[in-house]
Design an enzyme around this catalytic site. Structure first.
Site, PDB file in Angstrom:
ATOM      1  N   SER A 107     -12.431   4.463  -2.754  1.00 21.79           N
ATOM      2  CA  SER A 107     -12.040   3.410  -3.685  1.00 21.79           C
ATOM      3  C   SER A 107     -11.715   3.973  -5.064  1.00 21.79           C
ATOM      4  O   SER A 107     -12.326   4.947  -5.519  1.00 21.79           O
ATOM      5  CB  SER A 107     -13.177   2.392  -3.813  1.00 21.79           C
ATOM      6  N   TYR A 130      -5.920   0.559  -7.025  1.00 20.80           N
ATOM      7  CA  TYR A 130      -5.716  -0.687  -7.751  1.00 20.80           C
ATOM      8  C   TYR A 130      -4.608  -0.462  -8.774  1.00 20.80           C
ATOM      9  O   TYR A 130      -4.576   0.571  -9.446  1.00 20.80           O
ATOM     10  CB  TYR A 130      -6.988  -1.109  -8.498  1.00 20.80           C
ATOM     11  N   THR A 156      -4.309  -2.034  -2.717  1.00 23.27           N
ATOM     12  CA  THR A 156      -4.965  -3.339  -2.635  1.00 23.27           C
ATOM     13  C   THR A 156      -4.146  -4.372  -3.399  1.00 23.27           C
ATOM     14  O   THR A 156      -3.822  -4.184  -4.571  1.00 23.27           O
ATOM     15  CB  THR A 156      -6.397  -3.262  -3.186  1.00 23.27           C
ATOM     16  N   LYS A 252      -3.121  -3.567   1.635  1.00 23.39           N
ATOM     17  CA  LYS A 252      -4.379  -4.234   1.999  1.00 23.39           C
ATOM     18  C   LYS A 252      -4.539  -5.556   1.261  1.00 23.39           C
ATOM     19  O   LYS A 252      -4.383  -5.610   0.044  1.00 23.39           O
ATOM     20  CB  LYS A 252      -5.562  -3.314   1.673  1.00 23.39           C
ATOM     21  N   HIS A 276     -10.721  -9.407   1.355  1.00 25.33           N
ATOM     22  CA  HIS A 276     -11.583  -8.638   0.463  1.00 25.33           C
ATOM     23  C   HIS A 276     -13.058  -8.896   0.774  1.00 25.33           C
ATOM     24  O   HIS A 276     -13.901  -8.974  -0.127  1.00 25.33           O
ATOM     25  CB  HIS A 276     -11.289  -8.979  -1.007  1.00 25.33           C
TER      26      HIS A 276
END
Length: 378
Positions: A107, A130, A156, A252, A276
């Site tokens: 992440s 992100y 994402t 995603k 999520h």
């Protein structure tokens, strides 16, 4: 270890060993948590067809995800603050996944950095991105992932604005935890965790600190991350990210057929049907309940993956039957990590593998790639 038979067993052990704010961070959803609960509960509505007197020998769970060979079609999902479940958590989970033969996804909001994970792994891992307001920082993240030889970028799409998670607010979530009276009492009851954290320098968001402009301490980092998610993210951003990245791209956060059709036009390699983990729009559909419709609509144009609510090997097989080519587990590996570190992550994967193998046989199949709608009662 021999008494741990299910993901729920790992969850119970993690609850005893991980500080409350970090266990709650992993084990919570937005608002009323109705979507979080539905993600798990809706798997129970799906039933297999049991078949008998078929050859069950020489079974295999091997498959591929975006062209990469995997020991089973299960990847470790990108999860924030993994290094707060257990010291050096991302590094340990990546090692466990590599040894097991499944992908690990790091992440952006990890405690261990891209470089930290690359330093302890031999094979490429995946990186989740992100899109933030600071585009120079986003470009730098992409370049760092390329330098680390990450083999896929997971973009994402569903965190332009942060969903409200009541437990995190009430717990005053921070990394490292603030030394309030409640936290001090809680930490005193978690000596194993405290010793681990004391023995590492990785206690904050190392992908960000030292890399993003104007972020030099934990207090400024907290405000920076709150302000930096980009509400203007749109489909046009996928194009420049894809060009800058130049490798395998996974989108995603798809939960609607119309969005899936848009995603299929981007040239991305795969989509992840995901809400999520029930942590964004409370009241949204569960991932498994919309998977079949989305896979039927775009599965011939783009590879379809799925996450959300998987707690067993049977859940993985149900997702495969409904059109997923691959699945992701977040909470199951976090429970394992919090319970027993790297060994716990391996244990979570072993539990899922065993459940998949036995169920595959009792459904009358030898190859996991042969599982389809015919193996479900409709």
């Amino acid at each position: 270890m021999s008494e741990i038979l299910t993901i729920a067993d790992l969850k119970d052990l993690a609850r005893r060993r991980v500080p409350k704010m970090f266990f709650d961070y992993a084990d919570s959803g937005a608002w009323t948590e109705s979507t979080y609960r539905a993600n798990e509960e809706d798997f129970g509505k799906i039933k297999f067809r049991q078949r008998v007197l078929v050859d069950m020998s020489n079974r295999s769970l091997e498959s591929t995800m975006i062209g990469q060979n995997v020991a089973m079609p299960v990847a470790l999902a990108p999860t924030g603050l993994t290094g707060m479940q257990h010291a050096d958590g991302e590094m340990l989970a990546a090692q466990a996944a590599e040894e097991f033969g499944v992908p690990f996804t790091l992440s952006t909001m990890s405690i261990c950095s891209i470089e930290d994970v690359a330093s302890v792994t031999k094979k490429p891992f995946w990186f989740q991105l992100y899109v933030l307001r600071d585009k120079d920082f986003v470009l730098d993240l992409i370049d760092r992932a390329k330098a680390a030889k990450c083999s896929a970028l997971v973009l994402t799409l569903d965190l332009q604005i942060l969903g409200q998670r009541h437990k995190d607010i009430r717990n005053g979530l921070s990394a490292p935890p603030k030394m309030t009276l409640a936290n001090i009492i809680d930490l005193a009851l978690k000596p194993r965790w405290c010793l681990g954290i004391a023995g590492t320098s990785r206690r904050t968001f190392r992908n960000i600190v030292g890399h993003a402009k104007g972020v030099g301490d934990v207090s400024s980092l907290s405000s920076w991350t709150t302000e930096q998610f980009d509400p203007q993210l749109s489909w046009k951003d996928v194009a420049w990210i894809k060009e800058r990245w130049g490798g395998k791209l996974i989108l995603k956060g798809i939960l609607d057929k119309e969005d899936a059709l848009m995603a299929a036009q981007t040239g991305a390699d795969a989509i992840v049907v995901s809400n999520h983990g029930g942590r964004q729009l409370d009241g949204a559909a569960s991932s498994i309940s919309v998977l079949e419709e989305i896979a039927d609509a775009v599965g011939d144009r783009i590879e379809v993956h799925m996450d959300g609510g998987i707690r067993s090997g049977q859940d993985v097989l149900k997702a495969l039957c409904l059109g997923a080519k691959g699945t992701y587990i977040g909470r199951p590996f976090l429970y394992g990590l919090g319970a027993m570190g790297k060994d716990g992550v391996t244990k979570a994967l072993e539990i899922i593998r065993k459940e998949m193998d036995i169920t595959l046989a009792l459904c009358g199949k030898r190859l996991v790639t042969d599982m389809g709608k015919d193996q479900l009662r409709r």
